[in-house]
Design an enzyme around this catalytic site. Structure first.
Site, PDB file in Angstrom:
ATOM      1  N   ASP A 172      55.480 122.505  32.155  1.00 12.42           N
ATOM      2  CA  ASP A 172      55.550 121.098  31.769  1.00 12.42           C
ATOM      3  C   ASP A 172      54.219 120.755  31.115  1.00 12.42           C
ATOM      4  O   ASP A 172      53.171 120.803  31.774  1.00 12.42           O
ATOM      5  CB  ASP A 172      55.790 120.229  33.006  1.00 12.42           C
ATOM      6  CG  ASP A 172      55.979 118.756  32.678  1.00 12.42           C
ATOM      7  OD1 ASP A 172      55.590 118.323  31.575  1.00 12.42           O
ATOM      8  OD2 ASP A 172      56.521 118.026  33.529  1.00 12.42           O
ATOM      9  N   VAL A 173      54.236 120.434  29.827  1.00 13.44           N
ATOM     10  CA  VAL A 173      52.985 120.218  29.096  1.00 13.44           C
ATOM     11  C   VAL A 173      52.250 118.961  29.549  1.00 13.44           C
ATOM     12  O   VAL A 173      51.124 118.707  29.105  1.00 13.44           O
ATOM     13  CB  VAL A 173      53.214 120.172  27.571  1.00 13.44           C
ATOM     14  CG1 VAL A 173      53.791 121.491  27.074  1.00 13.44           C
ATOM     15  CG2 VAL A 173      54.111 118.993  27.178  1.00 13.44           C
ATOM     16  N   TYR A 193      56.650 107.343  18.861  1.00 11.35           N
ATOM     17  CA  TYR A 193      56.754 108.712  18.353  1.00 11.35           C
ATOM     18  C   TYR A 193      55.900 108.900  17.102  1.00 11.35           C
ATOM     19  O   TYR A 193      55.198 109.909  16.957  1.00 11.35           O
ATOM     20  CB  TYR A 193      58.216 109.021  18.056  1.00 11.35           C
ATOM     21  CG  TYR A 193      58.499 110.448  17.660  1.00 11.35           C
ATOM     22  CD1 TYR A 193      58.385 111.485  18.582  1.00 11.35           C
ATOM     23  CD2 TYR A 193      58.895 110.761  16.364  1.00 11.35           C
ATOM     24  CE1 TYR A 193      58.664 112.800  18.217  1.00 11.35           C
ATOM     25  CE2 TYR A 193      59.178 112.067  15.990  1.00 11.35           C
ATOM     26  CZ  TYR A 193      59.061 113.085  16.922  1.00 11.35           C
ATOM     27  OH  TYR A 193      59.339 114.380  16.560  1.00 11.35           O
ATOM     28  N   ASN A 232      55.158 123.057  20.164  1.00 10.89           N
ATOM     29  CA  ASN A 232      56.371 122.429  19.667  1.00 10.89           C
ATOM     30  C   ASN A 232      56.843 121.265  20.533  1.00 10.89           C
ATOM     31  O   ASN A 232      57.688 120.488  20.113  1.00 10.89           O
ATOM     32  CB  ASN A 232      57.481 123.496  19.586  1.00 10.89           C
ATOM     33  CG  ASN A 232      58.813 122.922  19.167  1.00 10.89           C
ATOM     34  OD1 ASN A 232      58.967 122.405  18.062  1.00 10.89           O
ATOM     35  ND2 ASN A 232      59.793 122.995  20.066  1.00 10.89           N
TER      36      ASN A 232
END
Length: 273
Positions: free
Chosen positions: A88-89, A181, A115
């Site tokens: 989990d980044v 985003y 990514n």
């Protein structure tokens, strides 16, 4: 000069071409790809890097999808090494462990593809702190955590390397409901430029791709068909990119063909703005 004819000659670019075969661009290299489970750009990148001769470790937070993806790739490329590490980044410890596990699995790391990202459709006036924080944490700060860990590895390894980040044309382009985003992806672009300057002393190049729209089953599941159709139709070719088309650009940036390119954002789109 050969007598070969380009296989796409005479065909309309509005029709998605079939994926091209590998050319050994990354033979002998090793790579780590985050958010590589499922059907999107991450898994397409893993496949493309394998096609170009690299061994890979794929990573994702969703263990079942990750295992399925790794097993599929290993079956498709039996001559290559395919590893899988759940990560989990959003968690620095997990990111650091990903790099350590990948280096142990592959023997060394040459390429890091960041990514992982999360979007959504919410107007600013209705956006909660939690929605903003979640998108920024995964998309921007997650890329920072992975870049930091990769640079720490490369500095100690001493053999150089490549980092490729996944940005978005929304880092340049305005779109309704995408403020969180877009802000995150603009941040990824700035992170790419600044970290590239710092990474040069370690023999590391850092670049980014900025896709407009790459359509795949998971995207169709989380976004409205009307929106995706509208975005696709605005492109010069009248269609969305295939995930492999973005992945091929990532492979190019990871290869020696771009040995003098760093700190750049390459738009994989017919429309930058």
């Amino acid at each position: 000069m050969t007598d070969q004819t380009y296989s796409g000659a005479g065909k309309s670019l509005s029709v998605a071409p079939a994926s091209i075969p590998g050319h050994g661009l990354l033979a002998g290299r090793t790579a780590v790809i985050t958010a590589a489970a499922g059907t999107g750009i991450g898994s397409a990148t893993a496949r493309r890097l394998l096609e170009e001769g690299a061994d890979v470790v794929v990573s994702d937070w969703h263990e079942r999808r990750l295992t399925e993806t790794a097993e599929l790739l290993a079956k498709e490329f039996p001559e290559r090494r395919v590893g899988a590490v759940v990560c989990d980044v959003r968690d620095t410890a997990q990111v650091n462990q990903l790099l350590a596990d990948a280096a142990a699995e592959l023997g060394r790391i040459d390429i890091m593809v960041n990514n992982a990202g999360l979007g959504g459709e919410t107007p600013v006036v209705d956006m909660t702190d939690e929605q903003w924080d979640q998108v920024l944490d995964i998309t921007l700060t997650g890329t920072f955590r992975c870049t930091r860990a990769a640079l720490g590895y490369f500095r100690g390894a001493g053999h150089g390397g490549v980092i490729v980040n996944n940005a978005s044309v929304l880092g340049w382009r305005a779109q309704h409901g995408q403020a969180h985003y877009a802000a995150a992806k603009a941040g990824v672009m700035a992170l790419t430029r600044c970290s590239a300057v710092e990474a040069a002393e370690f023999g590391v190049r850092i670049n980014a791709v900025a896709p407009s729209i790459a359509r795949h089953p998971f995207l169709d599941k989380v976004s409205s068909t009307e929106l995706l159709d509208s975005l696709s139709e605005r492109e010069a070719f009248g269609r969305a990119a295939e995930p492999w088309e973005v992945a091929a650009t990532i492979a190019m940036l990871a290869s020696d063909y771009t040995s003098y390119l760093t700190g750049e954002v390459v738009s994989v789109s017919s429309q930058r703005a």
